[in-house]
Design a protein around this motif. Structure first.
Motif, PDB file in Angstrom:
ATOM      1  N   UNK A 152       2.152  -3.572   5.034  1.00 12.45           N
ATOM      2  CA  UNK A 152       3.122  -4.119   4.086  1.00 12.45           C
ATOM      3  C   UNK A 152       2.527  -5.216   3.205  1.00 12.45           C
ATOM      4  N   UNK A 153       1.368  -5.751   3.641  1.00  6.38           N
ATOM      5  CA  UNK A 153       0.686  -6.755   2.814  1.00  6.38           C
ATOM      6  C   UNK A 153      -0.181  -6.094   1.740  1.00  6.38           C
ATOM      7  N   UNK A 154      -0.312  -4.764   1.819  1.00 12.58           N
ATOM      8  CA  UNK A 154      -1.162  -4.038   0.874  1.00 12.58           C
ATOM      9  C   UNK A 154      -0.351  -3.063   0.016  1.00 12.58           C
ATOM     10  N   UNK A 155       0.480  -2.237   0.660  1.00 16.98           N
ATOM     11  CA  UNK A 155       1.238  -1.215  -0.078  1.00 16.98           C
ATOM     12  C   UNK A 155       2.124  -1.844  -1.144  1.00 16.98           C
ATOM     13  N   UNK A 156       2.107  -1.208  -2.335  1.00 18.48           N
ATOM     14  CA  UNK A 156       2.879  -1.651  -3.500  1.00 18.48           C
ATOM     15  C   UNK A 156       2.446  -3.021  -4.033  1.00 18.48           C
ATOM     16  N   UNK A 157       1.287  -3.508  -3.515  1.00 15.01           N
ATOM     17  CA  UNK A 157       0.668  -4.703  -4.093  1.00 15.01           C
ATOM     18  C   UNK A 157      -0.518  -4.266  -4.945  1.00 15.01           C
ATOM     19  N   UNK A 158      -0.854  -5.082  -5.926  1.00 11.33           N
ATOM     20  CA  UNK A 158      -1.983  -4.742  -6.791  1.00 11.33           C
ATOM     21  C   UNK A 158      -3.299  -5.115  -6.118  1.00 11.33           C
ATOM     22  N   UNK A 159      -4.352  -4.523  -6.633  1.00 10.81           N
ATOM     23  CA  UNK A 159      -5.693  -4.840  -6.113  1.00 10.81           C
ATOM     24  C   UNK A 159      -5.990  -6.325  -6.274  1.00 10.81           C
ATOM     25  N   UNK A 160      -5.553  -6.902  -7.384  1.00 11.19           N
ATOM     26  CA  UNK A 160      -5.763  -8.341  -7.618  1.00 11.19           C
ATOM     27  C   UNK A 160      -5.029  -9.169  -6.571  1.00 11.19           C
ATOM     28  N   UNK A 161      -3.833  -8.700  -6.157  1.00 16.93           N
ATOM     29  CA  UNK A 161      -3.087  -9.431  -5.124  1.00 16.93           C
ATOM     30  C   UNK A 161      -3.870  -9.444  -3.811  1.00 16.93           C
ATOM     31  N   UNK A 162      -4.477  -8.312  -3.488  1.00 18.88           N
ATOM     32  CA  UNK A 162      -5.150  -8.165  -2.190  1.00 18.88           C
ATOM     33  C   UNK A 162      -6.526  -8.821  -2.182  1.00 18.88           C
ATOM     34  N   UNK A 163      -7.303  -8.647  -3.248  1.00 21.49           N
ATOM     35  CA  UNK A 163      -8.693  -9.116  -3.298  1.00 21.49           C
ATOM     36  C   UNK A 163      -8.853 -10.467  -3.979  1.00 21.49           C
ATOM     37  N   UNK A 164      -7.870 -10.830  -4.760  1.00 23.00           N
ATOM     38  CA  UNK A 164      -8.028 -12.047  -5.558  1.00 23.00           C
ATOM     39  C   UNK A 164      -8.430 -11.685  -6.973  1.00 23.00           C
ATOM     40  N   UNK A 165      -7.969 -12.474  -7.918  1.00 23.66           N
ATOM     41  CA  UNK A 165      -8.173 -12.175  -9.335  1.00 23.66           C
ATOM     42  C   UNK A 165      -9.649 -12.153  -9.718  1.00 23.66           C
ATOM     43  N   UNK A 166     -10.429 -13.069  -9.146  1.00 26.50           N
ATOM     44  CA  UNK A 166     -11.848 -13.197  -9.540  1.00 26.50           C
ATOM     45  C   UNK A 166     -12.647 -11.948  -9.166  1.00 26.50           C
ATOM     46  N   UNK A 167     -12.520 -11.516  -7.919  1.00 28.36           N
ATOM     47  CA  UNK A 167     -13.269 -10.336  -7.477  1.00 28.36           C
ATOM     48  C   UNK A 167     -12.770  -9.084  -8.197  1.00 28.36           C
ATOM     49  N   UNK A 168     -11.439  -9.004  -8.376  1.00 24.58           N
ATOM     50  CA  UNK A 168     -10.879  -7.851  -9.092  1.00 24.58           C
ATOM     51  C   UNK A 168     -11.455  -7.752 -10.495  1.00 24.58           C
ATOM     52  N   UNK A 169     -11.464  -8.854 -11.233  1.00 23.38           N
ATOM     53  CA  UNK A 169     -11.917  -8.834 -12.620  1.00 23.38           C
ATOM     54  C   UNK A 169     -13.429  -8.611 -12.717  1.00 23.38           C
TER      55      UNK A 169
END
Length: 585
Positions: free
Chosen positions: A54-71
């Protein structure tokens, strides 16, 4: 149950089987939509990330990994996948503190309708164990097993890449080449285990003092595999030889400060096997492109500069200059010829007489090695003895000297000059040769020379190198009736402890005090003090380098026992020395 329900139930069953199959995979699998949102995640993924579904599903990759790593890392890979390409990527992650995981990730596009990919299936495979195996293989191939520093192949590869980069940017690269001064003596004195420990400690000290950069990201972040620690530019390329690369050199004067820093870190002793060992280093420095535009030339010229530093007394650094190559070639030439001279028995022994100052009677002679080459002429011992020390040839030369001198001494004793002492020099390396005592016994037994007339001359340097070992060797030598002479006193460490500890029979006052001495000033005071000390310690004093009647008179007035020097005779070959013997007789 109608057909439609049966089909629906069958599909549900197949879907459950697919879920079971996918979840059974040890690889992490996720489904991400074009809005970068997680739609499906497997149990392996939640375990790897240590998160709940539930901490991952329907959350964005940026939510899970953090904005810096995502970008910085993930977004570009997803965008490339959504454009219709399959993308592969390897990265290092620190999911747990101080625990690095290597993950290979494959992004595969999924098309539902039309030409645009609607989803990305992301499969991540943990390759940490494989990576560790590769690193072990790489370590064996590219890292020195003793110091864990890069070895020669890796160093050459890194130097090649730095030269390539410097060529593109129009920059300069500095190469430091340095080795340990008198390292072979440490090996010979304390053993190879101590030598290995010293090399390890040197490597550790160099790594500590060279500028370092942090390459590990915070927990939960990634590590850029292309980042380097600057100490990785340090390498051990063989024996006691170390190298260091300084890339992007804009001001060559900065290398002077670095060289001075490296020299300074050797001033403190190294603690090896409960002993303090002092050692210095000589450094050669060459620059790309001024001193070479390829790896081999650059390294060779830095090596040449290092030998120049050694020739200037060691414990210093020298920048390469083109004229050094000629001197290096001459050095190689001399070394090659010296090897042939040893092999072909082309070395000679000259003898310089010693006289009792009181009655002007010859009391003995010192055997001195000489080498005359057809091309080079008479080569000074100052030019070839240090070379023989460095290359290890001094052991073979020293063995020949002892045997030849004892045989010649026996000849002269048999001719009636049986009260003459014979002095033979021992180099530091020869003195600590484990087989020295046996070799001396063999020379005496083979030649039948009376050991009571043999004097072995040892320098202070040998004694201070390993006091305990030196004491044992000297006692074994003296047990055969051989006398010990302390050579070149006053020019080395000049520690009175040596005279207290060691059973020395004779002390040789070095010629630097006698030749051109101000006998009425400080020189005279030093000489008379040495002689007086010898009398009080019941040691015979021998003055070297006596060239004038004034020096001889001064020595006689101050009760010096023996003297040698050009005033009496220079070192001369066997035939001329025999003439001198008969004339003296």
């Amino acid at each position: 149950m109608n057909t439609k329900n049966l089909i629906h139930k069958k599909l549900e069953h197949e879907l459950e089987l697919y879920k079971m199959m996918v979840n059974a995979s040890l690889d992490s699998i996720t489904l991400i939509d074009r809005g970068y949102k997680y739609l499906i995640v497997t149990d392996a993924y939640t375990r790897a990330r240590q998160l709940k579904k539930e901490e991952i599903l329907n959350h964005t990759v940026a939510d899970v990994w953090g904005e810096k790593i995502f970008e910085e890392i993930i977004k570009s890979k997803l965008d490339e996948c959504f454009s219709g390409k399959t993308v592969s990527h390897i990265a290092a992650y620190e999911f747990k503190k101080n625990e690095i995981s290597y993950i290979e990730t494959v992004y595969t596009p999924c098309f539902t309708s039309g030409s645009k990919a609607s989803y990305a299936v992301v499969i991540s495979h943990n390759i940490t164990e494989l990576k560790k195996s590769q690193e072990k293989i790489e370590a064996l191939a590219y890292y020195d097993s003793l110091t864990n520093l890069p070895s020669r192949p890796l160093f050459l590869d890194r130097l090649y890449h730095e030269i390539t980069k410097a060529n593109r940017k129009g920059k300069s690269v500095a190469v430091f080449f340095f080795d340990l001064d008198e390292f072979k003596k440490t090996n010979d004195t304390f053993g190879h285990s101590a030598g290995d420990k010293l090399l390890t400690n040197v490597g550790d000290r160099l790594k500590k003092y060279l500028r370092e950069t942090d390459t590990i990201a915070r927990p939960g972040g990634t590590i850029n595999l292309d980042e380097k620690n600057n100490s990785d530019y340090l390498a051990r390329i063989g024996g006691d030889e170390f190298t260091f690369i300084i890339p992007d050199v804009s001001d060559k004067r900065a290398t002077t400060r670095i060289a001075e820093r490296i020299l300074n870190i050797f001033k403190e002793p190294f603690e090896i096997l409960d002993r303090e060992i002092f050692i210095s280093t000589s450094i050669g420095i060459a620059f790309y492109p001024d001193d070479g535009d390829d790896v081999e030339t650059l390294l060779k010229n830095a090596d040449t500069a290092m030998y120049k530093a050694k020739s200037k007394g060691k414990n210093n650094f020298q920048y390469y200059s083109p004229d050094m190559n000629q001197r290096a070639k001459e050095r190689v030439k001399v070394e090659t010829k010296l090897r042939y001279a040893i092999k072909n028995s082309d070395l000679q022994l000259y003898y310089q007489p010693q006289y009792n100052i009181d009655n002007a009677k010859m009391t003995g002679m010192e055997a001195l090695i000489r080498w005359e080459d057809k091309e080079l002429g008479m080569v000074s011992p100052k030019d070839f003895i240090p070379l023989a020390e460095e290359t290890g040839m001094i052991i073979e030369i020293g063995d020949w000297v002892i045997n030849s001198a004892c045989h010649q001494g026996k000849v002269w004793h048999d001719q009636g000059f049986n009260d003459l002492n014979l002095g033979v020099n021992l180099s530091v390396r020869q003195f600590f040769d484990p087989n020295l005592v046996d070799k001396i016994k063999s020379a005496i037994e083979t030649s039948q020379f009376d050991p009571n007339f043999l004097e072995l001359e040892i320098t202070e340097t040998a004694m201070m190198h390993d006091t305990e070992g030196a004491m044992k060797i000297i006692n074994e030598i003296k047990s055969m009736g051989i006398k010990i002479s302390l050579d070149d006193f006053g020019t080395g460490y000049s520690s009175l402890v040596h005279l207290k500890l060691f059973p020395v029979d004779m002390l040789k006052i070095d010629q630097v005090f006698i030749r051109n001495a101000d006998l009425n000033g400080r020189d005279g005071a030093i000489i008379s003090s040495m002689i007086d000390m010898c009398h009080k310690l019941n040691i015979k004093a021998v003055a070297e380098g006596v060239e004038t009647i004034e020096s001889l008179s001064f020595l006689k007035d101050n009760r010096c026992h023996f003297a040698q020097g050009f005033f009496f005779s220079p070192p001369i070959p066997v035939e001329k020395f025999e003439d001198l013997l008969y004339c003296s007789n």
